[in-house]
Structures are given as C-alpha cells and as structure tokens.
Motif scaffolding. Structure first.
Motif, mmCIF file in Angstrom:
data_model
loop_
_atom_site.group_PDB
_atom_site.id
_atom_site.type_symbol
_atom_site.label_atom_id
_atom_site.label_comp_id
_atom_site.label_asym_id
_atom_site.label_seq_id
_atom_site.Cartn_x
_atom_site.Cartn_y
_atom_site.Cartn_z
ATOM 1 N N ASP A 1 0.848 -1.183 0.000
ATOM 2 C CA ASP A 1 0.000 0.000 0.000
ATOM 3 C C ASP A 1 0.886 1.238 0.000
ATOM 4 O O ASP A 1 2.121 1.147 -0.053
ATOM 5 C CB ASP A 1 -0.997 -0.026 1.164
ATOM 6 C CG ASP A 1 -0.339 -0.044 2.545
ATOM 7 O OD1 ASP A 1 0.823 0.421 2.670
ATOM 8 O OD2 ASP A 1 -0.982 -0.512 3.516
ATOM 9 N N ASN B 1 3.210 -0.882 3.791
ATOM 10 C CA ASN B 1 2.752 -2.130 4.413
ATOM 11 C C ASN B 1 2.603 -3.191 3.330
ATOM 12 O O ASN B 1 2.125 -2.897 2.234
ATOM 13 C CB ASN B 1 1.413 -1.925 5.120
ATOM 14 C CG ASN B 1 1.466 -0.828 6.156
ATOM 15 O OD1 ASN B 1 2.289 -0.848 7.058
ATOM 16 N ND2 ASN B 1 0.590 0.167 6.029
ATOM 17 N N TRP C 1 0.941 -6.411 1.676
ATOM 18 C CA TRP C 1 -0.279 -7.213 1.615
ATOM 19 C C TRP C 1 0.000 -8.471 0.810
ATOM 20 O O TRP C 1 0.672 -8.421 -0.223
ATOM 21 C CB TRP C 1 -1.409 -6.418 0.953
ATOM 22 C CG TRP C 1 -1.912 -5.307 1.809
ATOM 23 C CD1 TRP C 1 -1.387 -4.053 1.933
ATOM 24 C CD2 TRP C 1 -3.039 -5.355 2.691
ATOM 25 N NE1 TRP C 1 -2.116 -3.311 2.823
ATOM 26 C CE2 TRP C 1 -3.143 -4.081 3.299
ATOM 27 C CE3 TRP C 1 -3.980 -6.338 3.007
ATOM 28 C CZ2 TRP C 1 -4.145 -3.778 4.228
ATOM 29 C CZ3 TRP C 1 -4.986 -6.033 3.910
ATOM 30 C CH2 TRP C 1 -5.060 -4.774 4.516
ATOM 31 N N LEU D 1 -6.312 -12.900 2.871
ATOM 32 C CA LEU D 1 -5.484 -11.703 2.789
ATOM 33 C C LEU D 1 -4.794 -11.468 4.123
ATOM 34 O O LEU D 1 -5.415 -11.622 5.184
ATOM 35 C CB LEU D 1 -6.332 -10.477 2.442
ATOM 36 C CG LEU D 1 -7.082 -10.483 1.114
ATOM 37 C CD1 LEU D 1 -7.999 -9.259 1.028
ATOM 38 C CD2 LEU D 1 -6.114 -10.510 -0.057
ATOM 39 N N ARG E 1 -1.806 -8.715 6.123
ATOM 40 C CA ARG E 1 -0.988 -7.508 6.044
ATOM 41 C C ARG E 1 0.103 -7.568 7.095
ATOM 42 O O ARG E 1 -0.141 -7.928 8.255
ATOM 43 C CB ARG E 1 -1.823 -6.246 6.273
ATOM 44 C CG ARG E 1 -1.045 -4.960 5.966
ATOM 45 C CD ARG E 1 -1.823 -3.695 6.269
ATOM 46 N NE ARG E 1 -1.674 -3.301 7.671
ATOM 47 C CZ ARG E 1 -1.974 -2.088 8.135
ATOM 48 N NH1 ARG E 1 -2.449 -1.165 7.315
ATOM 49 N NH2 ARG E 1 -1.830 -1.805 9.412
ATOM 50 N N ARG F 1 1.394 -10.587 11.636
ATOM 51 C CA ARG F 1 0.499 -9.847 10.747
ATOM 52 C C ARG F 1 -0.481 -9.036 11.585
ATOM 53 O O ARG F 1 -0.882 -9.466 12.683
ATOM 54 C CB ARG F 1 -0.227 -10.796 9.801
ATOM 55 C CG ARG F 1 -1.085 -11.856 10.477
ATOM 56 C CD ARG F 1 -1.653 -12.839 9.452
ATOM 57 N NE ARG F 1 -2.551 -13.810 10.033
ATOM 58 C CZ ARG F 1 -2.198 -15.020 10.463
ATOM 59 N NH1 ARG F 1 -0.929 -15.402 10.380
ATOM 60 N NH2 ARG F 1 -3.089 -15.841 10.963
ATOM 61 N N ARG G 1 -3.326 -7.729 9.956
ATOM 62 C CA ARG G 1 -4.616 -7.942 9.308
ATOM 63 C C ARG G 1 -4.703 -9.393 8.869
ATOM 64 O O ARG G 1 -3.753 -9.939 8.293
ATOM 65 C CB ARG G 1 -4.795 -7.063 8.071
ATOM 66 C CG ARG G 1 -4.795 -5.586 8.322
ATOM 67 C CD ARG G 1 -6.061 -5.070 8.989
ATOM 68 N NE ARG G 1 -6.090 -3.620 8.923
ATOM 69 C CZ ARG G 1 -5.388 -2.814 9.725
ATOM 70 N NH1 ARG G 1 -4.608 -3.342 10.658
ATOM 71 N NH2 ARG G 1 -5.468 -1.494 9.595
ATOM 72 N N LEU H 1 -8.736 -3.070 -2.894
ATOM 73 C CA LEU H 1 -7.886 -4.187 -3.269
ATOM 74 C C LEU H 1 -8.690 -5.183 -4.102
ATOM 75 O O LEU H 1 -9.714 -5.700 -3.654
ATOM 76 C CB LEU H 1 -7.345 -4.880 -2.008
ATOM 77 C CG LEU H 1 -6.257 -5.932 -2.195
ATOM 78 C CD1 LEU H 1 -5.051 -5.356 -2.928
ATOM 79 C CD2 LEU H 1 -5.827 -6.504 -0.851
ATOM 80 N N LEU I 1 -10.598 -3.103 4.537
ATOM 81 C CA LEU I 1 -9.226 -3.497 4.851
ATOM 82 C C LEU I 1 -8.756 -2.954 6.191
ATOM 83 O O LEU I 1 -7.630 -3.239 6.613
ATOM 84 C CB LEU I 1 -8.281 -3.007 3.748
ATOM 85 C CG LEU I 1 -8.559 -3.520 2.338
ATOM 86 C CD1 LEU I 1 -7.632 -2.825 1.339
ATOM 87 C CD2 LEU I 1 -8.387 -5.027 2.248
ATOM 88 N N SER J 1 -9.370 -6.890 10.732
ATOM 89 C CA SER J 1 -9.422 -8.314 10.416
ATOM 90 C C SER J 1 -10.859 -8.811 10.457
ATOM 91 O O SER J 1 -11.734 -8.196 11.064
ATOM 92 C CB SER J 1 -8.570 -9.106 11.412
ATOM 93 O OG SER J 1 -7.206 -8.748 11.328
#
Length: 444
Positions: free
Chosen positions: A173, A177, A179, A190, A192, A206, A208, A232, A250, A253
């Motif tokens: 991003d 960060n 992804w 997904l 992050r 992580r 996320r 995304l 996003l 979580s």
C-alpha cells in the motif's frame, strides 16, 4: 487560601486548553500581535528534500524543503504537515515518512514556537521483495533484497528473511505495508504485515487477517492489485471471478463480503490498472487479456470492454497464454506467458478500441526453458525483474525488452541473482514503485 489555589488550578487548565502541551492544541489561541514559528526538519540524508506544508491565518501557505524560521508572522494557529519523500536510485528508491510534533501550533505575540518534523526510512523501502516458494531449511516465505545487492549478476543473501505465512502473491500500500494472499487453505485469504516490521529478519506478526466471502472453491485467491482509491482487487481463478475488497473493509481483520464482483471470466490470474484506472485482467483459462473500463468498476459486472488474443509470429502461429500483467512507464502492457516462457508487449495502440481483436505483438521476448515465470516488477531504470530458474531471479534490461527473441535463441537476462535462500521465486514487488508507473504504491 483554598479558593486561591483552586483558582490557580483553573487558570492552568485553561492555559493547557488554549495552547496544549508544547503549543499543540489550538482552542483559544490568541490571534493578536505577531510572533515566530521555527520548523525544524531532521532525519533526511543530504540531497533529499523534505516535503513540508505550513498553513495559517490570513491564507498563510508555505511549502518547505527543509528547516525554516518564520519571524513577525500573524499570531494564531498554524498547521504543519509532512508528506513521504524518496531519494534517487537507479533501481529502487529509499522512502522516508515523517512525524510532526506540536501541530497545530499556537504562535503567540512576541514569542517563537518550535515544530519538529522528524523523517525516518520506511523499513520496507529500497528492497525487492519476493514470495519464496518451498523455502530451503533456514529460509523464510518472504525475502527482501536491498537495491545495493542487485547491481550485477551475483550470488547474494537476502537482506531480510521474514517469517510470514506462506504466500501466493504480494503487493504494497502507499505506506509500505505489505499485503499478501495466504498460500494455503489454512491461511487467511489476505494478510498484512506492517512496514515497521520489515526492516529485519525473523518471525513476523500480521496485523490484518481477512477472509473473503462468496466462494467455496480451492485453492482460492491467486493475485491481487490495488486501484487508485486503495480498494484491493483479487482474482479467484477457481470461481472464475475477480472481486473488490473496498478500502474500508481493509481496516480490520475478519470476514468481508465484496461489494463488486466481475464474473464470466475463465480462470483469471494477473491484474493491473492503467493510468486511466481501467482494469486489465489476464484471463488465463481463455488465453486472453481483457479490459474493464473504469466507469464500470463501481458495481458488479460481466463481459469485458475489450478482449485481446495474441499470436506468435509466422511460420508457426500459436496463441500466447496470459498469466501476469505489468505496465511500463510508456503505457505498454507487458504480459507474462507462463507456458510459452515469453513476455510480450501490448502497446497503447494495441490496447485501444473495444470488442475483440487478434494481433501479433511486435515485441515478444523468449527466456530460457529453465525459467519459471511467476512474478515480475519494473524498477526505476525501466528494467523488468522476473522470477527465473530455481534459486534465482533476474533482470531484463530496457534494451532487451526492446528486442524480440525466440525459443530457439532466447534472451538471457542481463543480470541474474542467485541465492541459497531461494526455493522458487514467485510474486515480486518493489517499494516504493517508480513514480511513472500506474501503481498505488508509487511515490513521486
């Protein structure tokens, strides 16, 4: 005496409300008279300019590239903000983000108020990142190589070996960060990993973990790409669709339900947005590249605006497959054909129009049969980094990308990086992306 003490406490509380710790809060800031404002900028190496904005009373608006002192300016409230900046580098730049203390600041009559702008390197920057499939013992699923390791053919150890979940693909991003798509059905769809954790090796946590609703097939999501608004987009080949996870979804979580789905596809894989925010999809099962116009991407839809079938040149004419996509600085769309071991170029003219077209791309670059084409990313110099044979990744120079080759006489990349930490290189990404590419994580 008690009443006097209470009065003093009340006056102190009123003063804190007016100017805040270090002059931060603006409530009640006296606008009468003139004072000074000192903006101190630190943390940037020589040759890298800051990007600081100062706004205040009566339309005061100044853009700064470094420290500056303002004298005899109108008293009142001033706001100081600072944007990310980057150095110059022939391959991958270093990005810096800033923290600003005591803003908004209260400038008082006859006084000088300091504001500190402190820059620091974004840890994920100045690196090529790769998905590391089947990592050898002692290695990790995510590897980062600093730009200084990539200047020529060499054997190198990664700068960062990050203990993440297994990954299928990755991107960044705007803030650096990372992804990724979880690599097994046991992993979140997904994930992050914050930029702050990517400056060193070791196990990573992580922040996320997101699962996407609306499909039940395996293996699930395969590739991902941000649009210009921070949504995304994710391809799900087994469900024959591409879905949009909105930027707001996003933020935390959990399970999300995509608000937009593109259906009617055939095992879609790679995704890329052009400079006009049109979405291009490698419709891999149909061996086609398809375009969905930006105007249609706010709601679910089916049926592309343009379909391109690409052929090899005579005498043996075959349909080229389409697996991954990336735009270069000139607006050409590069298509990675996994089965043919070819990268081919679709020019802006090739990309124009609507309906269906069949063409023979003027540039088709064949690489040796030992290459496993699973990832690609353009660098600052216009070179294209690709996953290559086992234990390696490689760079095709701009000159090599301008010259066609054949499977009988393939193009050997101008530089190849070998590492005992690499099992098989997969998705590739650089942070920050070059400013002239239509990528969400680019920096000017």
């Amino acid at each position: 005496m008690k009443r006097t003490w209470m009065g003093l406490l009340g006056a102190a509380a009123l003063l804190m409300s007016a100017c805040g710790p270090g002059g931060g809060s603006v409530t009640g800031c006296d606008p009468n008279g003139t004072g000074g404002l000192v903006v101190n900028v630190s943390g940037l190496p020589g040759g890298v300019n800051a990007k600081v904005s100062v706004t205040g009373p009566s339309g005061f608006n100044q853009n700064l590239t470094g420290s500056q002192t303002f004298t005899a300016i109108a008293a009142g409230t001033y706001t100081v903000t600072a944007d990310k900046v980057a150095n110059t580098d022939p391959l991958i730049r270093t990005a810096y983000s800033a923290s600003v203390s005591s803003s908004p600041a209260c400038v008082r009559n006859g006084q000088s108020t300091p504001v500190n702008v402190s820059y620091a390197q974004i840890p994920s920057s100045n690196k090529l990142w790769m998905v590391n499939g089947n990592p050898p013992s002692g290695s990790s699923p995510l590897l980062g190589f600093t730009a200084s390791l990539l200047s020529s053919t060499a054997t190198q150890s990664p700068s960062v070996s990050a203990g993440t979940v297994n990954l299928r693909d990755l991107t960044f991003d705007k803030d650096g960060n990372l992804w990724g798509i979880g690599g097994t059905t046991a992993d979140p769809n997904l994930v992050r990993y914050p930029a702050s954790s990517l400056g060193s090796s070791g196990s990573k946590t992580r922040d996320r973990s997101i699962n996407i609703g609306g499909f039940s097939c395996s293996p699930g999501p395969t590739r991902l790409a941000f649009d210009a608004s921070g949504n995304l987009w994710v391809s799900i080949p087994c469900a024959n669709k591409v879905v949009r996870v909105a930027a707001g979804q996003l933020d935390a979580s959990g399970m999300v339900t995509p608000g937009v789905e593109i259906t009617g596809l055939n095992a879609p894989e790679g995704l890329a947005f052009d400079a006009s925010s049109n979405l291009w999809i490698a419709n891999a099962g149909a061996q086609r590249v398809v375009r969905f116009n930006a105007s249609r991407l706010s709601a679910s839809t089916s049926g592309p605006d343009l379909t391109i079938e690409s052929k090899t040149p005579s005498p043996v004419i075959n349909t080229l497959d389409a697996n991954l996509l990336a735009f270069d600085a000139s607006g050409n769309l590069w298509v990675m054909a996994f089965g043919a071991n070819v990268l081919y170029r679709l020019t802006p003219t090739d990309q124009s129009g609507s309906g269906s077209k069949t063409l023979t791309p003027a540039i088709q670059v064949s690489v040796p049969v030992s290459a496993v084409l699973e990832g690609m990313a353009f660098d600052e110099g216009g070179g294209l980094w690709i996953s290559y044979s086992a234990g390696t990744f490689a760079r095709l120079s701009p000159a090599q990308l301008g010259t066609s080759s054949t499977s009988g006489s393939p193009t050997n990349p101008e530089r190849i990086i070998t590492s005992s930490s690499i099992g098989s290189a997969g998705g590739l990404a650089l942070y920050p992306a070059p400013a002239n590419l239509p990528l969400y994580h680019r920096l000017p």
